[in-house]
Design an enzyme around this catalytic site. Structure first.
Site, mmCIF file in Angstrom:
data_model
loop_
_atom_site.group_PDB
_atom_site.id
_atom_site.type_symbol
_atom_site.label_atom_id
_atom_site.label_comp_id
_atom_site.label_asym_id
_atom_site.label_seq_id
_atom_site.Cartn_x
_atom_site.Cartn_y
_atom_site.Cartn_z
ATOM 1 N N TYR A 46 0.865 -1.189 0.000
ATOM 2 C CA TYR A 46 0.000 0.000 0.000
ATOM 3 C C TYR A 46 0.894 1.228 0.000
ATOM 4 O O TYR A 46 1.697 1.403 0.911
ATOM 5 C CB TYR A 46 -0.950 -0.008 1.214
ATOM 6 C CG TYR A 46 -2.317 0.334 0.732
ATOM 7 C CD1 TYR A 46 -2.643 1.665 0.483
ATOM 8 C CD2 TYR A 46 -3.235 -0.656 0.412
ATOM 9 C CE1 TYR A 46 -3.873 1.985 -0.054
ATOM 10 C CE2 TYR A 46 -4.466 -0.332 -0.118
ATOM 11 C CZ TYR A 46 -4.778 0.992 -0.353
ATOM 12 O OH TYR A 46 -5.986 1.310 -0.891
ATOM 13 N N GLU A 48 0.334 4.815 -0.353
ATOM 14 C CA GLU A 48 -0.190 6.192 -0.324
ATOM 15 C C GLU A 48 0.947 7.177 -0.102
ATOM 16 O O GLU A 48 1.818 6.942 0.743
ATOM 17 C CB GLU A 48 -1.184 6.335 0.818
ATOM 18 C CG GLU A 48 -2.493 5.660 0.538
ATOM 19 C CD GLU A 48 -3.495 5.888 1.656
ATOM 20 O OE1 GLU A 48 -3.141 6.490 2.675
ATOM 21 O OE2 GLU A 48 -4.642 5.454 1.484
ATOM 22 N N ASP A 223 -3.016 17.662 -23.592
ATOM 23 C CA ASP A 223 -3.217 16.232 -23.411
ATOM 24 C C ASP A 223 -2.644 15.561 -24.662
ATOM 25 O O ASP A 223 -3.274 15.553 -25.721
ATOM 26 C CB ASP A 223 -4.720 15.953 -23.260
ATOM 27 C CG ASP A 223 -5.012 14.474 -23.115
ATOM 28 O OD1 ASP A 223 -4.079 13.660 -23.261
ATOM 29 O OD2 ASP A 223 -6.191 14.131 -22.866
ATOM 30 N N THR A 252 -1.497 9.382 -21.768
ATOM 31 C CA THR A 252 -1.636 7.966 -21.457
ATOM 32 C C THR A 252 -0.321 7.326 -21.883
ATOM 33 O O THR A 252 0.462 7.912 -22.637
ATOM 34 C CB THR A 252 -2.782 7.306 -22.251
ATOM 35 O OG1 THR A 252 -2.559 7.543 -23.638
ATOM 36 C CG2 THR A 252 -4.135 7.851 -21.850
ATOM 37 N N LYS A 255 -0.820 4.280 -25.872
ATOM 38 C CA LYS A 255 -1.181 4.502 -27.288
ATOM 39 C C LYS A 255 0.102 4.437 -28.118
ATOM 40 O O LYS A 255 0.727 3.393 -28.150
ATOM 41 C CB LYS A 255 -1.933 5.816 -27.416
ATOM 42 C CG LYS A 255 -3.240 5.814 -26.605
ATOM 43 C CD LYS A 255 -4.041 7.069 -26.851
ATOM 44 C CE LYS A 255 -5.412 7.033 -26.245
ATOM 45 N NZ LYS A 255 -5.517 7.008 -24.801
ATOM 46 N N ARG A 261 -1.377 0.108 -19.849
ATOM 47 C CA ARG A 261 -2.576 0.955 -19.773
ATOM 48 C C ARG A 261 -2.470 1.817 -18.532
ATOM 49 O O ARG A 261 -2.737 1.378 -17.416
ATOM 50 C CB ARG A 261 -3.804 0.047 -19.706
ATOM 51 C CG ARG A 261 -5.114 0.755 -19.685
ATOM 52 C CD ARG A 261 -6.202 -0.189 -20.096
ATOM 53 N NE ARG A 261 -6.035 -0.538 -21.493
ATOM 54 C CZ ARG A 261 -6.480 0.204 -22.509
ATOM 55 N NH1 ARG A 261 -7.122 1.334 -22.279
ATOM 56 N NH2 ARG A 261 -6.284 -0.170 -23.756
HETATM 57 N N1 PLP Z 1 -6.948 11.751 -23.420
HETATM 58 C C1 PLP Z 1 -7.036 11.476 -24.715
HETATM 59 C C2 PLP Z 1 -6.571 12.516 -25.718
HETATM 60 C C3 PLP Z 1 -7.551 10.253 -25.146
HETATM 61 O O1 PLP Z 1 -7.667 10.006 -26.450
HETATM 62 C C4 PLP Z 1 -7.967 9.311 -24.171
HETATM 63 C C5 PLP Z 1 -8.498 7.978 -24.529
HETATM 64 O O2 PLP Z 1 -8.485 7.486 -25.572
HETATM 65 C C6 PLP Z 1 -7.880 9.676 -22.819
HETATM 66 C C7 PLP Z 1 -7.367 10.899 -22.476
HETATM 67 C C8 PLP Z 1 -8.410 8.772 -21.738
HETATM 68 O O3 PLP Z 1 -7.548 7.763 -21.422
HETATM 69 P P1 PLP Z 1 -8.080 6.523 -20.548
HETATM 70 O O4 PLP Z 1 -8.902 5.689 -21.458
HETATM 71 O O5 PLP Z 1 -6.788 5.872 -20.118
HETATM 72 O O6 PLP Z 1 -8.841 7.077 -19.395
#
Ligand code: PLP
Length: 443
Positions: A46, A48, A223, A252, A255, A261
């Site tokens: 754990y 935290e 993002d 993420t 991809k 993941r």
């Molecule tokens: N941000 C973007 C640009 C995405 O395309 C995605 C998912 O495809 C996410 C965030 C969300 O990721 P997750 O599915 O890991 O929550």
């Protein structure tokens, strides 16, 4: 012993992955090493809190000495790969990382500005279906001729006056000039400082004034979930690399980056460390899964190898070759490439209305032929369920060994299926031979 039913399900999924051609732009096949680390004993403790090097409060439970070493190693590798000063490697998914960014920089009710869901944005960029649209007041900038337009973005920035400007995408085939957006935001923030007035009859110190202005300034967030593989390999010019220009960047790791993941948050300004780290723990997580942290570290190490740069370049080459294959068959231009038939990354959006089908029908027709893609909204679509586009991407097939020629062949096959041209048996035999050529990925 693993339960028989579970064993069968996992083995069915493995067979499926080995026997289909995945063109989902957000999917990839991580290495077996990454999958093994995902299931490692590091998920047991754990954890935290943070290592002492990240937060002087340290961990909230004893027994984290080894995990501290792991998290510090992962942070160091993330910073080395993306050439940034700081990383938080605890977020468990892209949506989780994005939630933490809102929490770090916004109060409920603050204004945010993003692209709309039907153009390029992700749900967590202010859609009313998520917390991001429910707790914050989101506004949109529109694309012009299906492309991001910097004048429109600037106009909307001055109109909306958001706390958070959201850039990045889930469905867009071009690079974004983040240097230009930084200049726009810097100018906006300077103008805001000049224009902000405080009543003269209220006693307020200079320090309080400065604090109030800082709290209103626009934070630039990118993002880069989709294109972080391109950023990790530094194959694009600096102006397209958000880690150099945005205040905060999320991605993420599963991809184009081809990791587990999961997700991370990156930034350079030391003033943001406390805000961002506290937004992850304790604000939006308890003990995070450190097996995923181990797997992320392995992904960053794999992405630091020269072969990964070759892989990313091949992803782009293959995407363009696939588009060219579609064009060679679709001589009547029934399939329209959204924002043009030249991709700059790993994906393309196709408007399928001209072929007399919907996005869902196109998805089903391809699935019936072991080609997996997703229906996708395009500008003008009202509801995700009634969308008229599909999104294709090459990260997964490139991991499996697809060449430019094979991608071109696959493009021709896709056009033949969607336009209902050619002999179905011949189409099947081409798909089977492509699958035989790449063989099984997971043993
Ligand atoms: N941000 C973007 C640009 C995405 O395309 C995605 C998912 O495809 C996410 C965030 C969300 O990721 P997750 O599915 O890991 O929550």
């Amino acid at each position: 012993m693993i339960d028989k039913t579970l064993n069968q399900i996992v083995s069915k999924e493995k067979d499926k992955l080995n026997n289909e051609l995945v063109l989902i732009a957000s999917e990839n096949y991580p290495s077996q090493d990454i999958l093994d680390l995902m299931g490692s004993v590091c998920s047991v403790p754990y954890t935290e809190g943070y290592p002492l090097s990240v937060s002087k409060q340290g961990r909230h439970y004893a027994g984290c000495e080894v995990i501290d070493e792991l998290e510090e190693y992962c942070i160091a590798k993330a910073c080395e790969l993306f050439r940034v000063n700081f990383a938080n490697v605890q977020p468990m998914s892209g949506s989780h990382a994005n939630t933490c960014v809102y929490y770090a920089f916004c109060k409920p009710g603050d204004r945010t500005l993003s692209a709309s869901l039907s153009t390029m944005a992700h749900l967590t960029h202010g859609s009313k279906f998520t917390h991001s649209g429910r707790f914050y007041e989101n506004h949109n900038y529109e694309l012009i001729n299906e492309k991001l337009d910097y004048d429109e973005l600037k106009k909307r920035l001055y109109e909306v006056k958001p706390r958070l400007l959201i850039t990045g995408y889930s469905a867009y085939s071009h690079k974004i000039d983040f240097q230009k957006i930084r200049e726009i935001v810097d100018q906006y923030n300077t103008d805001l400082e000049i224009d902000t007035e405080f009543p003269e009859d209220v006693a307020i110190s200079d320090e309080e004034i400065q604090k109030a202005i800082e709290a209103k300034k626009c934070i630039l967030w990118t993002d880069m979930a989709h294109f972080s593989g391109f950023i990790a390999t530094h194959v694009w010019e600096d102006k397209y690399d958000p880690t150099q220009w945005a205040d905060v960047v999320t991605t993420t790791t599963h991809k184009t980056l081809r990791g587990p993941r999961s997700a991370i948050i990156l930034w350079n300004n030391p003033d943001y460390c406390k805000k961002i780290n506290q937004a992850v723990f304790p604000a939006n997580a308890g003990g995070t899964n450190q097996a995923a942290v181990a797997a992320k570290a392995q992904a960053f190490i794999e992405a630091l190898q020269p072969e990964f740069k070759d892989y990313i370049n091949q992803v782009h080459t293959n995407m363009q070759a696939l588009i060219n294959g579609i064009k060679e068959v679709d001589i009547d231009h029934k399939l329209r490439f959204v924002s043009g038939d030249e991709t700059e990354n790993h994906m393309i959006l196709i408007d399928v209305k001209g072929a007399g089908i919907t996005g869902k029908e196109a998805e089903d027709m391809l699935t019936a032929n072991h080609i997996i893609c997703n229906k996708n909204m395009i500008t003008g679509d009202i509801k995700p369920s009634d969308c008229t586009g599909i999104r294709l991407g090459t990260p997964a097939i490139t991991t499996r060994g697809f060449t430019e020629e094979m991608s071109n062949t696959l493009g021709k096959v896709i056009a033949s299926i969607l336009l209902k041209q050619g002999d179905p048996q011949e189409i099947t035999s081409v798909i089977v031979s492509l699958l035989n050529e790449i063989g099984e990925f997971y043993k």
